[in-house]
Structures are given as C-alpha cells and as structure tokens.
Write an enzyme that holds these catalytic residues in place. Sequence first.
Site, PDB file in Angstrom:
ATOM      1  N   ASN A   1       0.846  -1.200   0.000  1.00  0.00           N
ATOM      2  CA  ASN A   1       0.000   0.000   0.000  1.00  0.00           C
ATOM      3  C   ASN A   1       0.879   1.246   0.000  1.00  0.00           C
ATOM      4  OD1 ASN A   1       0.436   0.954   2.855  1.00  0.00           O
ATOM      5  ND2 ASN A   1      -0.335  -1.104   3.259  1.00  0.00           N
TER       6      ASN A   1
ATOM      7  N   LYS B   1       8.820 -16.958 -10.313  1.00  0.00           N
ATOM      8  CA  LYS B   1       8.069 -15.827 -10.868  1.00  0.00           C
ATOM      9  C   LYS B   1       6.884 -16.345 -11.695  1.00  0.00           C
ATOM     10  CE  LYS B   1       8.565 -11.833 -13.793  1.00  0.00           C
ATOM     11  NZ  LYS B   1       9.317 -11.227 -14.866  1.00  0.00           N
TER      12      LYS B   1
ATOM     13  N   ASP C   1      -4.542  -9.157  13.252  1.00  0.00           N
ATOM     14  CA  ASP C   1      -4.698  -7.735  13.572  1.00  0.00           C
ATOM     15  C   ASP C   1      -3.832  -7.461  14.803  1.00  0.00           C
ATOM     16  OD1 ASP C   1      -5.506  -5.220  14.548  1.00  0.00           O
ATOM     17  OD2 ASP C   1      -7.390  -5.396  13.460  1.00  0.00           O
TER      18      ASP C   1
ATOM     19  N   LYS D   1     -14.047   1.893  15.356  1.00  0.00           N
ATOM     20  CA  LYS D   1     -12.820   1.083  15.451  1.00  0.00           C
ATOM     21  C   LYS D   1     -12.218   1.190  16.853  1.00  0.00           C
ATOM     22  CE  LYS D   1     -10.913   1.114  11.487  1.00  0.00           C
ATOM     23  NZ  LYS D   1     -10.216   1.591  10.312  1.00  0.00           N
TER      24      LYS D   1
END
Length: 400
Positions: free
Chosen positions: A210, A289, A306, A337
């Site tokens: 990310n 790959k 988590d 949250k």
Amino acid sequence: MSGLANRKILLGVTGGIACYKSAVLLRALQEAGAELRVVMTPAAQAFVTPLTFQALSGHDVYTELLDPSQEAAMDHISLARWADLVLIAPASADFMARIANGMANDLLSTLCLATESQVVLAPAMNRVMWLNPATQDNLQRLLARGYLCWGPDEGEQACGESGPGRMLEPEALCQQAVSHFGNGVLDGVNVLMTAGSTREPIDPVRFVGNRSSGKMGYALAQSMRDLGADVTLISGPTSLAAPAKIVSIRVETAEEMHASVMEHVDSCDIFVAVAAVADYRPSLVAADKIKKNKEILTLELVRNPDILAEVAAMEHPPFTVGFAAETEQIEHYADEKRRRKRLNMIAANRVGSDEGGFESEQNALILLWQDAREELPMMAKSQLAQRLAERIAEQYNASI
Ligand code: C5P
C-alpha cells in the site's frame, strides 16, 4: 525553570540583527538547565563577536569548518551527534536557502546536514524577504524534511517596517524548547511503535502493498523520543533513515511485524500502531516468478493477524493508540474502530484525497479518546507528530 535539565542544545547563530537577542536566549536556555554549545556563521560574527557567546557559555564557540584546532576540540560530526536539538536562532533567509538546497559550505550548514537530531529554525528577517515565495518555498521544503519552525513573530522590525519576520523573543523560544522536550513527561516510559507499510509476497519479485510512506510513524517516533521515551520502532519497508537514539527493527510482512511486536510488547507501557498493515496476504507464495500465460489470474488472499487488536486484548494491555486511515465518514468509522478494538485513543485521517495522508508531507488528524475529541488541522507531519505525542503523553499519564 528546570525543564531542559540534561538536554544538549546546539545554538546556531546566523547573520541578522536579531543576533543580539541570541545571547539572551543562550542564558535563558542555560537557566532552564540545558547544556549549550554555540556555532556561528561568518555573517553572524559581523553582528556579535564569538567572545560574547564564549563568555556566556563557558565554552569555545565553533566558527570554522576547516580549522584543525577547532576540529581537534570537537569535530563537526561529533558535534552533530552530541546535540539533542539544533536551534538556529536567528535563521536568516540566506541560511534557510542554503540548507534547503543541502549545501554544506560552512560549519553550521554542514552540521545541519550531518545531524540526526531535531533541527529547529527561528527565522528573523525583513517581512518582504520572509513572505517572498523563494523563502516560503525553502521553508516548505525544510518542514517536509522534518525541520521545525518556531515563529516568526509579527511586529516592528529593525528596518523600520512592520509585519511578519521578527524572531520570537528569547523567553518564548526557551518556552518552545521546554515544551518540545515536554518537561520529560515520558522519561523512562517504554514506547513500542509500528510504522510504514507491509509487503505481502505473491512470488519472489511481486508483492501486495500500500501507499504508506512511514513518514507519520517516523515523525511520531522522534517526537515520543524527544519527550523522554525509550522508543522501539518496528517498521515495514520505507526509504526513510532510522531516527537517531531509538531502537529500530525492520520487517517486511505483516506476520513478521506481528511476531516482532509480540516479542517486545511485554516490556512496553505505550503501544502506537501507525503502520498500514496489509489486512490480507496471498494464501500461497509462488516459488518462481508467475508467468504471463493466463488471461485471468486469481489470487486467493487470507486474513493477516490484527496486531493492534491483539495487543489491546491482552490481559494487561499497554496504553494503546491506533490509527484509522479512511476515505469517508472518517470520525464515525474511527470511533467505531476505537470501541471495537478497545483502544485508549485513535488518530483518524483522510486518505485517498489530494491533500494529506499517505505519501504526503503534511496531514490533518482527528484524535478521539474516551468521550473527547481534538482536531489537529493540516500541518507538516513533524509538527503534527509533536502535537500528537504531547496528547498521547498527557492521556497516558492521566491513565496511570
Ligand atoms: O482495522 P484497521 O486496519 O483500519 O485499523 C487500523 C489500525 O490497526 C492501525 O493503527 C493499524 O496500525 C492497526 N492494524 C494492525 N494490524 C493489522 C491491521 C491494522 O495493527 N493487521
């Protein structure tokens, strides 16, 4: 005042009429308990002589980069390492321009390049010079690199004009230094943090990742350290250099980050999860790959642990702080949250817009804790980190 006891401050004096106030500043910092060394640029010496600062500090003043006797006393790299804080007061427009460009053409600019400690600018210049886009551009570049800027003030200037550009008064600068170190509010407190992103391998060359750069987490680690905490930073891959005077551990995947946090969590008092941990990882990592021989390739993803929720659910959890990166209904999702994960505090920010968030140099946060909230408006991540660290310290101390 003793708020700066045991703090080592390197006072950098550059050329401007506000130099005469730096002598008073030096005294104020000393009276607050700080140990001082002074470095002057050649232009500063046109306003005040090194003898003034030598007499006040009780130490030789450093002025030359290429002087063998000064280098023998304390070479420029040792001096850069010695400082807990480098305070440039006054910081002239020329000096800001030089360091914004990474120049190292005198002792003070070289020190700014060589130090891993916080560098703070206390600008002083004519208002037109201050407002000039060139100076403002240089300032933004420096803030983006983690420099802090205290002031300038508005008011009468030595040139007879009035406006922004006056150096903050010595007492105000000294107060800023005291609050920067937070009176040691986290002295002896163990802080464990995660930062950056994680990389979840697909095959030997590809990964799921990310956009988190690690900038917010690294800036917060430095601010927590400056408040006196012993910081351990577990970081995913990032291009950022490990901050000085903290324990830095590098990991790559969420599972590695999880294992490292669990190894260190028992000895921590505060846990701050800034990392953008991948929620899922490929269920299988190809040994070779993957070839481009299918029209549609399906990846199966499985949930990652988590880390934050697991730490907060421990029998004797540390004071836990989470982050919530959201694209919409930020406060609503963040508060949900915070409650669900049983966190002491959550810092919510908007991501996926043009301003702030991942990869950006600046950010804005909404802090939520038990029945209270605070909005920290858009500012450089280094400044935001300082405000956040102060709030975490305050709430942690209130909780024990
Ligand atoms: O649930 P969500 O991922 O949005 O929560 C974000 C917070 O949880 C952040 O503080 C992040 O560091 C933490 N987190 C974690 N482990 C995960 C996912 C998120 O510690 N696997």
